[in-house]
Write a protein that holds these residues in place. Structure first.
Motif, PDB file in Angstrom:
ATOM      1  N   LYS A  29       0.809  -1.217   0.000  1.00 43.00           N
ATOM      2  CA  LYS A  29       0.000   0.000   0.000  1.00 43.00           C
ATOM      3  C   LYS A  29       0.851   1.281   0.000  1.00 43.00           C
ATOM      4  O   LYS A  29       0.487   2.284  -0.593  1.00 43.00           O
ATOM      5  CB  LYS A  29      -0.907  -0.016   1.239  1.00 43.00           C
ATOM      6  CG  LYS A  29      -1.958   1.056   1.225  1.00 43.00           C
ATOM      7  CD  LYS A  29      -2.867   0.954   2.427  1.00 43.00           C
ATOM      8  CE  LYS A  29      -3.865   2.106   2.390  1.00 43.00           C
ATOM      9  NZ  LYS A  29      -4.724   2.126   3.571  1.00 43.00           N
ATOM     10  N   SER A  30       1.992   1.198   0.662  1.00 46.78           N
ATOM     11  CA  SER A  30       2.869   2.357   0.770  1.00 46.78           C
ATOM     12  C   SER A  30       3.307   2.899  -0.599  1.00 46.78           C
ATOM     13  O   SER A  30       3.747   4.044  -0.708  1.00 46.78           O
ATOM     14  CB  SER A  30       4.095   1.961   1.597  1.00 46.78           C
ATOM     15  OG  SER A  30       5.086   2.935   1.517  1.00 46.78           O
ATOM     16  N   TYR A  31       3.188   2.062  -1.635  1.00 46.42           N
ATOM     17  CA  TYR A  31       3.645   2.508  -2.955  1.00 46.42           C
ATOM     18  C   TYR A  31       2.526   3.116  -3.801  1.00 46.42           C
ATOM     19  O   TYR A  31       2.663   3.260  -5.015  1.00 46.42           O
ATOM     20  CB  TYR A  31       4.371   1.367  -3.682  1.00 46.42           C
ATOM     21  CG  TYR A  31       5.710   1.127  -3.029  1.00 46.42           C
ATOM     22  CD1 TYR A  31       6.812   1.898  -3.382  1.00 46.42           C
ATOM     23  CD2 TYR A  31       5.848   0.218  -1.986  1.00 46.42           C
ATOM     24  CE1 TYR A  31       8.024   1.748  -2.724  1.00 46.42           C
ATOM     25  CE2 TYR A  31       7.050   0.058  -1.319  1.00 46.42           C
ATOM     26  CZ  TYR A  31       8.133   0.829  -1.694  1.00 46.42           C
ATOM     27  OH  TYR A  31       9.327   0.699  -1.043  1.00 46.42           O
ATOM     28  N   LEU A  32       1.432   3.491  -3.139  1.00 47.72           N
ATOM     29  CA  LEU A  32       0.311   4.053  -3.900  1.00 47.72           C
ATOM     30  C   LEU A  32       0.682   5.370  -4.595  1.00 47.72           C
ATOM     31  O   LEU A  32       0.448   5.537  -5.793  1.00 47.72           O
ATOM     32  CB  LEU A  32      -0.896   4.242  -2.968  1.00 47.72           C
ATOM     33  CG  LEU A  32      -2.161   4.763  -3.637  1.00 47.72           C
ATOM     34  CD1 LEU A  32      -2.564   3.892  -4.817  1.00 47.72           C
ATOM     35  CD2 LEU A  32      -3.320   4.835  -2.636  1.00 47.72           C
ATOM     36  N   LEU A  33       1.265   6.289  -3.838  1.00 40.00           N
ATOM     37  CA  LEU A  33       1.610   7.576  -4.463  1.00 40.00           C
ATOM     38  C   LEU A  33       2.683   7.406  -5.549  1.00 40.00           C
ATOM     39  O   LEU A  33       2.535   7.962  -6.646  1.00 40.00           O
ATOM     40  CB  LEU A  33       2.017   8.593  -3.387  1.00 40.00           C
ATOM     41  CG  LEU A  33       2.255  10.031  -3.843  1.00 40.00           C
ATOM     42  CD1 LEU A  33       1.101  10.583  -4.658  1.00 40.00           C
ATOM     43  CD2 LEU A  33       2.521  10.944  -2.643  1.00 40.00           C
ATOM     44  N   PRO A  34       3.746   6.613  -5.299  1.00 40.59           N
ATOM     45  CA  PRO A  34       4.688   6.370  -6.407  1.00 40.59           C
ATOM     46  C   PRO A  34       4.001   5.756  -7.632  1.00 40.59           C
ATOM     47  O   PRO A  34       4.361   6.066  -8.768  1.00 40.59           O
ATOM     48  CB  PRO A  34       5.706   5.393  -5.792  1.00 40.59           C
ATOM     49  CG  PRO A  34       5.687   5.695  -4.327  1.00 40.59           C
ATOM     50  CD  PRO A  34       4.261   6.073  -4.013  1.00 40.59           C
ATOM     51  N   HIS A  37       2.302   8.518  -9.560  1.00 39.11           N
ATOM     52  CA  HIS A  37       3.292   9.297 -10.310  1.00 39.11           C
ATOM     53  C   HIS A  37       3.729   8.546 -11.570  1.00 39.11           C
ATOM     54  O   HIS A  37       3.914   9.131 -12.631  1.00 39.11           O
ATOM     55  CB  HIS A  37       4.522   9.592  -9.446  1.00 39.11           C
ATOM     56  CG  HIS A  37       4.327  10.771  -8.545  1.00 39.11           C
ATOM     57  ND1 HIS A  37       4.031  12.021  -9.015  1.00 39.11           N
ATOM     58  CD2 HIS A  37       4.385  10.898  -7.199  1.00 39.11           C
ATOM     59  CE1 HIS A  37       3.909  12.863  -7.993  1.00 39.11           C
ATOM     60  NE2 HIS A  37       4.120  12.208  -6.872  1.00 39.11           N
ATOM     61  N   THR A  68      -8.195   8.271  -2.728  1.00 35.27           N
ATOM     62  CA  THR A  68      -6.888   8.862  -2.421  1.00 35.27           C
ATOM     63  C   THR A  68      -6.414   9.747  -3.573  1.00 35.27           C
ATOM     64  O   THR A  68      -5.881  10.833  -3.356  1.00 35.27           O
ATOM     65  CB  THR A  68      -5.868   7.751  -2.115  1.00 35.27           C
ATOM     66  OG1 THR A  68      -6.407   6.905  -1.108  1.00 35.27           O
ATOM     67  CG2 THR A  68      -4.549   8.330  -1.624  1.00 35.27           C
TER      68      THR A  68
END
Lengths: 153, 499
Positions: A29-34, A37, A68
């Motif tokens: 989940k932590s890689y959602l913003l990457p 992008h 998000t």
């Protein structure tokens, strides 16, 4: 970059390229913003197709991925205008004559938008042109010169 | 004589007196936005450098954004000295009659002397290589500090009274200590979001001296016992991201982030995350959510991040400048400094370094950065959550530690305080994340109230009080500050009505 168009001939290829790259990110989940992008890097915006593959790869509910994405102002959920100028209308740019520049840009053909502060206040007024270049201490004359240059005059 | 000819002539004249060893071409965001590439072509900089036998160095903005597009000539034999002194600086954009003034002030970089060993000492000096940074002292402090035990480093940071440069001024030493006393794993989050209009110092730091930030990160990781650091950079700061990533790669490849350089048993992994907009993303708990992949909204506090931050573990969240400033604490000179970002109605907008604990009168400060005092009705200190300082108060002494994140916007005679206030209120309304009612509804109602022909000041005051007391984070908590201060300082601007 030309924005992704689901009806265009290259749509399948572009999406496949993005997916291939997406798989290089850990499935967390932590890689959602990457991942967002990355989608904008390959597709220029976040079409429905990209949200689906991100949700599936990162194992996050589709609704949460979408929710998000809506929270970040720089993520584009609608297909952007290709080659538009974006004038900064932050406090420093407004004080340095942003409205005069806007008037000048509007007299020449092309697409045009406004953005909130771009945090380059020491170079006010600033604008991002249709090629994505940042133009600082912009004057009406420079706007016209760039348009003339593009027309080859 | 054209400005270009004047520039060339000055460099040639100077070169006959002192040998010029290097020509620095300032190609940071500031240079590129002002078309430095075509200026160099027009001037024939390459030919000039060759004829002078000088080395060309493509570097960042040196904080003097006002001078962009610019080229700095540096004489020989200064590299070995403790600081390098420039003898020439010309703004290629100014009129010839202004040239004299610009030349006189060519060495004014910050308020005290050259400030050459402070935070900006390597600005506009590096060619993007690790070697150049190390030659000018990068990682020297870390090397020394790694000989000491963690406890004495924490004490040193506490003694230095270093406080958060993101604007909240929380004591850095205390923050590190609180995180260090909790069971790990611990995290470090570097707040490089800098999404406050009027503030651009962190971007300059990232572009001009990324190795200073990495050095600060390593010192923090060692002192607190952190194994994983996230650097959360504003998504619009393209050059800053690029410059930091390059520096990180260099540090990794040369072993600086590995066992060759780090103290025994210490490992650290530094990961860069780009933000995607939103003023609220500069709020520390929002960054935590963003890194975890959740919606970027604030968390309730307590628990504080030093107890329960990323994934519920102790986390230190520091601003870019705070960590960069850590590297200046082990030297005798200068005293702790801080950066301010200046823009608006002044001759020399840019990034300035000032004594962090000093006091200055606004008059003195504004004069030193090229303001014509009689044309300045007020200054805005700190953007959308800032306050106005009326010119009547320019005589007063201001403590530098009270200027928040250091964004100073100088108003001009034709600035409308009302328009600026409304624009800031509108910005806060658009940027409210919507998570809590006082901010979501409050910023909207505030904008509406301010746009009335006769403003109900009593209602405005009450609304601001509710937002201050009940908002989840400081975006809502401080959204009323510029409005309140505008009404206090410029009461005649608003036609008020009593309820």
């Amino acid at each position: 970059m030309i924005p992704f168009d689901a009806t265009a001939d290259d749509a399948g290829d572009r999406l496949a390229n993005f997916e291939k790259q997406l798989l290089t990110l850990p499935s967390r989940k932590s890689y959602l913003l990457p991942a967002f992008h990355m989608a904008q890097q390959y597709l220029d915006w976040l079409p429905r197709e990209s949200i689906l593959v991100i949700a599936s790869h990162l194992r996050i509910p589709l609704s949460e991925v979408y929710a998000t994405a809506t929270a970040y102002s720089e993520l584009r959920l609608e297909k952007p205008e290709y080659g538009a100028w974006y004038m900064c209308t932050g406090v420093a740019c407004e004080a340095a004559g942003a409205q005069r520049i806007i008037a000048a840009i509007e007299t020449v053909p092309g697409k045009f938008g406004r953005t909130d502060c771009q945090f380059l206040c020491s170079l006010a007024p600033i604008c991002t042109d249709h090629r994505g270049r940042i133009l600082g201490r912009l004057t009406e004359n420079r706007v016209r010169a760039i348009f003339l240059e593009d027309r080859g005059d | 004589m054209t400005i270009q000819q004047a520039f060339l002539k000055t460099i040639l004249d100077e070169s006959s007196k002192h040998s010029i060893a290097q020509l620095f071409i300032h190609k940071g965001t500031c240079g590129e936005a002002t078309d430095i590439v075509s200026v160099c072509e027009e001037l024939g900089i390459i030919e000039l450098a060759m004829s002078l036998n000088a080395k060309i160095i493509e570097t960042s903005c040196d904080g003097r954004c006002w001078a962009a597009p610019s080229v700095t000539a540096q004489k020989n034999n200064d590299r070995g000295a403790s600081y390098s002194r420039r003898f020439d600086r010309i703004d290629l954009g100014v009129n010839l009659k202004e040239l004299g003034e610009v030349l006189d002030l060519s060495t004014v970089h910050n308020v005290f002397d050259d400030g050459a060993t402070g935070l900006t000492s390597r600005f506009g000096q590096l060619d993007g290589s690790l070697l150049a940074a190390v030659e000018l002292g990068a990682y020297g402090v870390a090397e020394k500090v790694f000989q000491q035990d963690q406890k004495s480093i924490l004490s040193k940071i506490e003694e230095s009274k270093l406080s958060g440069r993101g604007g909240a001024h929380f004591p850095t030493g205390l923050k590190w200590k609180l995180a260090a006393q909790n069971e790990g794993p611990r995290y470090l989050v570097v707040n490089a979001e800098e999404g406050e209009p009027g503030v651009f110092k962190d971007r300059h730091l990232l572009e001009a001296d990324p190795h200073r930030l990495i050095e600060g990160i390593l010192i923090c990781c060692y002192a607190v016992g952190v194994e994983k650091a996230f650097v959360y950079i504003n998504g619009q700061a393209h050059k800053g991201i690029e410059s930091f990533m390059t520096a990180l790669e260099q540090a990794r490849n040369s072993g600086i982030t590995g066992p060759e350089f780090l103290p025994e048993k210490m490992t650290v992994d530094i990961e860069v995350r780009a933000g995607a907009g939103g003023y609220v993303c500069g709020e520390e708990s929002v960054i935590l959510n963003s890194i975890e992949g959740a919606r970027p909204v604030p968390r309730f506090k307590p628990p504080f991040a030093t107890d329960q931050g990323l994934w519920g573990m102790p986390t230190v969240i520091n601003n870019v400048e705070t960590l960069a400033a850590v590297t200046t604490l082990w030297q005798d000179f200068p005293p702790p400094t801080k950066l301010v970002s200046l823009s608006g109605n002044i001759a020399r907008p840019g990034v300035y370094e000032v004594p962090a604990d000093g006091t200055l009168s606004w008059n003195g400060f504004l004069l030193s950065v090229g303001a014509e005092l009689e044309t300045v009705p007020a200054i805005l200190l700190g953007g959308p959550s800032g306050t106005f300082v009326h010119r009547d108060k320019f005589e007063e002494q201001i403590e530098m530690k009270n200027i928040g994140a250091g964004g100073i916007f100088v108003l001009s005679p034709n600035s409308s305080v009302k328009e600026i206030t409304n624009s800031l209120a509108g910005y806060n309304e658009r940027e409210s994340c919507g998570e809590c009612t006082p901010c979501r509804e409050g910023t909207m109602r505030l904008t509406e109230l301010l746009q009335q022909e006769t403003v109900d000041l009593k209602k405005v005051e009450e609304l601001i009080e509710v937002m201050e007391e009940a908002s989840l984070c400081m975006l809502g908590g401080m959204a009323g500050r510029p409005v309140k201060s505008a009404i206090e300082n410029f009461p005649a601007t608003w036609i008020s009505t009593e309820r």
